[in-house]
Structures are given as C-alpha cells and as structure tokens.
Design a protein around this motif. Structure first.
Motif, PDB file in Angstrom:
ATOM      1  N   TRP A   1      40.715  38.065  35.080  1.00  0.00           N
ATOM      2  CA  TRP A   1      39.715  38.949  34.480  1.00  0.00           C
ATOM      3  C   TRP A   1      38.920  39.665  35.565  1.00  0.00           C
ATOM      4  O   TRP A   1      38.710  39.133  36.645  1.00  0.00           O
ATOM      5  CB  TRP A   1      38.745  38.156  33.594  1.00  0.00           C
ATOM      6  CG  TRP A   1      39.367  37.638  32.336  1.00  0.00           C
ATOM      7  CD1 TRP A   1      40.067  36.467  32.198  1.00  0.00           C
ATOM      8  CD2 TRP A   1      39.344  38.249  31.044  1.00  0.00           C
ATOM      9  NE1 TRP A   1      40.490  36.312  30.899  1.00  0.00           N
ATOM     10  CE2 TRP A   1      40.058  37.392  30.163  1.00  0.00           C
ATOM     11  CE3 TRP A   1      38.798  39.417  30.543  1.00  0.00           C
ATOM     12  CZ2 TRP A   1      40.234  37.678  28.823  1.00  0.00           C
ATOM     13  CZ3 TRP A   1      38.961  39.714  29.196  1.00  0.00           C
ATOM     14  CH2 TRP A   1      39.674  38.862  28.352  1.00  0.00           C
ATOM     15  N   LYS A   2      38.482  40.880  35.245  1.00  0.00           N
ATOM     16  CA  LYS A   2      37.646  41.659  36.155  1.00  0.00           C
ATOM     17  C   LYS A   2      36.354  42.047  35.440  1.00  0.00           C
ATOM     18  O   LYS A   2      36.393  42.540  34.311  1.00  0.00           O
ATOM     19  CB  LYS A   2      38.362  42.941  36.600  1.00  0.00           C
ATOM     20  CG  LYS A   2      39.709  42.714  37.283  1.00  0.00           C
ATOM     21  CD  LYS A   2      39.544  42.320  38.731  1.00  0.00           C
ATOM     22  CE  LYS A   2      40.916  42.266  39.421  1.00  0.00           C
ATOM     23  NZ  LYS A   2      40.802  41.971  40.860  1.00  0.00           N
ATOM     24  N   ARG A   3      35.249  41.836  36.127  1.00  0.00           N
ATOM     25  CA  ARG A   3      33.965  42.287  35.576  1.00  0.00           C
ATOM     26  C   ARG A   3      33.738  43.719  36.038  1.00  0.00           C
ATOM     27  O   ARG A   3      33.772  44.005  37.233  1.00  0.00           O
ATOM     28  CB  ARG A   3      32.830  41.385  36.047  1.00  0.00           C
ATOM     29  CG  ARG A   3      31.471  41.766  35.460  1.00  0.00           C
ATOM     30  CD  ARG A   3      30.448  40.669  35.705  1.00  0.00           C
ATOM     31  NE  ARG A   3      29.118  41.096  35.307  1.00  0.00           N
ATOM     32  CZ  ARG A   3      28.186  41.556  36.154  1.00  0.00           C
ATOM     33  NH1 ARG A   3      28.461  41.612  37.458  1.00  0.00           N
ATOM     34  NH2 ARG A   3      27.009  41.936  35.728  1.00  0.00           N
ATOM     35  N   ILE A   4      33.530  44.599  35.091  1.00  0.00           N
ATOM     36  CA  ILE A   4      33.443  46.022  35.409  1.00  0.00           C
ATOM     37  C   ILE A   4      32.094  46.598  34.984  1.00  0.00           C
ATOM     38  O   ILE A   4      31.380  46.016  34.172  1.00  0.00           O
ATOM     39  CB  ILE A   4      34.567  46.821  34.719  1.00  0.00           C
ATOM     40  CG1 ILE A   4      34.462  46.664  33.193  1.00  0.00           C
ATOM     41  CG2 ILE A   4      35.936  46.391  35.233  1.00  0.00           C
ATOM     42  CD1 ILE A   4      35.338  47.616  32.413  1.00  0.00           C
ATOM     43  N   GLN A   5      31.792  47.749  35.537  1.00  0.00           N
ATOM     44  CA  GLN A   5      30.586  48.485  35.152  1.00  0.00           C
ATOM     45  C   GLN A   5      30.938  49.953  34.982  1.00  0.00           C
ATOM     46  O   GLN A   5      31.714  50.511  35.767  1.00  0.00           O
ATOM     47  CB  GLN A   5      29.495  48.329  36.207  1.00  0.00           C
ATOM     48  CG  GLN A   5      28.179  49.002  35.827  1.00  0.00           C
ATOM     49  CD  GLN A   5      27.084  48.742  36.845  1.00  0.00           C
ATOM     50  OE1 GLN A   5      27.326  48.734  38.052  1.00  0.00           O
ATOM     51  NE2 GLN A   5      25.873  48.509  36.365  1.00  0.00           N
TER      52      GLN A   5
END
Length: 253
Positions: A232-236
């Motif tokens: 998983w990647k935390r994105i903005q």
C-alpha cells in the motif's frame, strides 16, 4: 533438408544480431517514422526499446507520450509527459501537450489556495532547480568576496563606496539564494509524484481492503506518495486529501 535447416538458422541468427545491434538512435528514428505514418503502437514499441535499455531523454519521453495521447491512453500519456518534464521542466512544447493530456483525466482536483507570499515564494523557487540555486549561491558568494577585496584595497572614496554597496548587495542576494537552495532541496525530497494507472481505484482510509473508502481516483490522476506499508502507498492530492492506495494501482515517476 539439412542444408535448408542450416540456412534458416543462419538467417535467424543474422536477424537476431541485427536486432541486438540496433542503436537507441536507430530506434528513435524508427519510432519517429512510425509516428509520422500514424502507426502509433509501433512507434511506442520502438521508443520503449530505448527506455528498456535504461537510457532516457526528454525527447524520447515526449514522443512516447505523444504516441500514447494519439491512442487515448490516458495514464501512459500523462506519465510520460511528466517524465519528460522532469528532464526538461521549462520546455514549452512539453508543458502545452501535458496540459492537453491532463484534460483527458476524469478527476478534477482543485489545488489548495495559496496566499500572496507563498505564491510569490513558489514562483521564484520554481525558476531554478536545486542545482541551479546551489550554483547561483556559490557564484554570488564569490562575487561578494571579489568585490569586498576591491573595497578593502581601494582608497578612492567613490570607488570604495561602490564596492561596498555592490559587495553587500551580492552577499544579501547570496543569502537569499541559499534560502531558496534549502527550500528547493526540501521540496525535492518531499516530492515523490506518481500517476494512477488503474482505470478506477478506491483510496482507503487505512492500508487494508476492510477500511472505509476515502475517495475514488481514475487513470491519469497525479498523486504524491508520502509513505509505503507493504503493498500500500499513502498518497496526497494537491487539494490536501490523503489516503491509502494499492501500490499496483500507481506508477511512481
């Protein structure tokens, strides 16, 4: 039959040798020829030979993006325009075509408003790269030292005044350039852009499928990767929204 088989093997080996020996320049010209003929997928295949050989240039990425744009491949077009801009950030042709590719996106993401000072600061910051600001700082400090030496060894009052004013002007600009150097370096370290390649992706509130959906993104949308946890990647987004997206749904630049 043995002789015929032998000739066949010779032909196959000869063709394989030619394929291996083909240079990136030859693939580039071949891709351009395919593009001119409207054979866009074949152009993409030719350009990809260059990319897959770990060689890159703004021109290759730009042409690759143009070919994908012609085929309405939203995510790859946006991705390769962004890759081209990383290598040639001030190229107007790339910027203009990248704008057309952005219009292909489904998602409309409005950036957070900036106050006047931040807008002014960022406009100046974006005029040079990290290296550009660093070189400018060094040059201005050298100019300051030379002018200060001129001030120190000059006895005529008029010249001394000119050397003093210009020396400390250079020092002031050098300090300002140093501030922008650090700001550009910090921005580069925090900037980890990626393009969404999945047709549609549910961005979650936590890095697991059982968590609630925060929002939905579609192919071609640009995000900034903040951190990674397993797959998983935390994105903005530029509007400030954050969430977790499956790593396979995006491709980092």
């Amino acid at each position: 039959m043995k002789k015929i088989s032998g000739y066949i093997w010779i032909i196959v080996l000869f063709q394989a040798t030619l394929a291996v020996a083909q240079t990136p320049e030859a693939y580039f010209e071949q891709g351009n020829a395919f593009y001119t003929d409207g054979r866009y997928q074949e152009a993409i295949d030719s350009y990809m030979h260059i990319v897959e050989s770990d060689q890159e240039s703004a021109a290759v990425y730009y042409n690759l993006a143009n070919a994908h744009y012609k085929l309405n491949n939203v995510a790859p077009a946006n991705y390769y325009y962004e890759k081209a801009l990383q290598l040639a950030p001030y190229d107007t042709d790339i910027r203009n075509n990248a704008t057309f590719a952005e219009n292909m996106r489904i998602d409309t993401i409005v950036p957070l408003p900036e106050n006047t000072f931040n807008k002014w600061f960022n406009n100046i910051l974006n005029t040079l790269t990290v290296d550009g600001w660093a070189y400018t700082t060094v040059i201005l400090i050298i100019v300051f030292v030379l002018l200060f030496l001129g001030y120190y060894f000059t006895y005529a009052s008029t010249r001394k005044r000119v050397f003093f004013v210009t020396a400390f002007s250079a020092l002031f600009l050098g300090i300002g350039s140093l501030v922008f150097s650090y700001a550009a370096f910090a921005k580069a370290n925090n900037d980890n852009p990626a393009i969404v390649f999945a047709n549609q992706s549910e961005v979650r509130s936590e890095p697991n499928l059982s968590s609630s959906s925060a929002f939905t993104l579609h192919e071609g949308s640009k995000v900034n990767v903040l951190e990674a946890v397993k797959n998983w990647k935390r994105i903005q987004l530029i509007d400030g929204k954050t969430g977790w997206i499956p790593a396979e749904d995006i491709r980092e630049l």
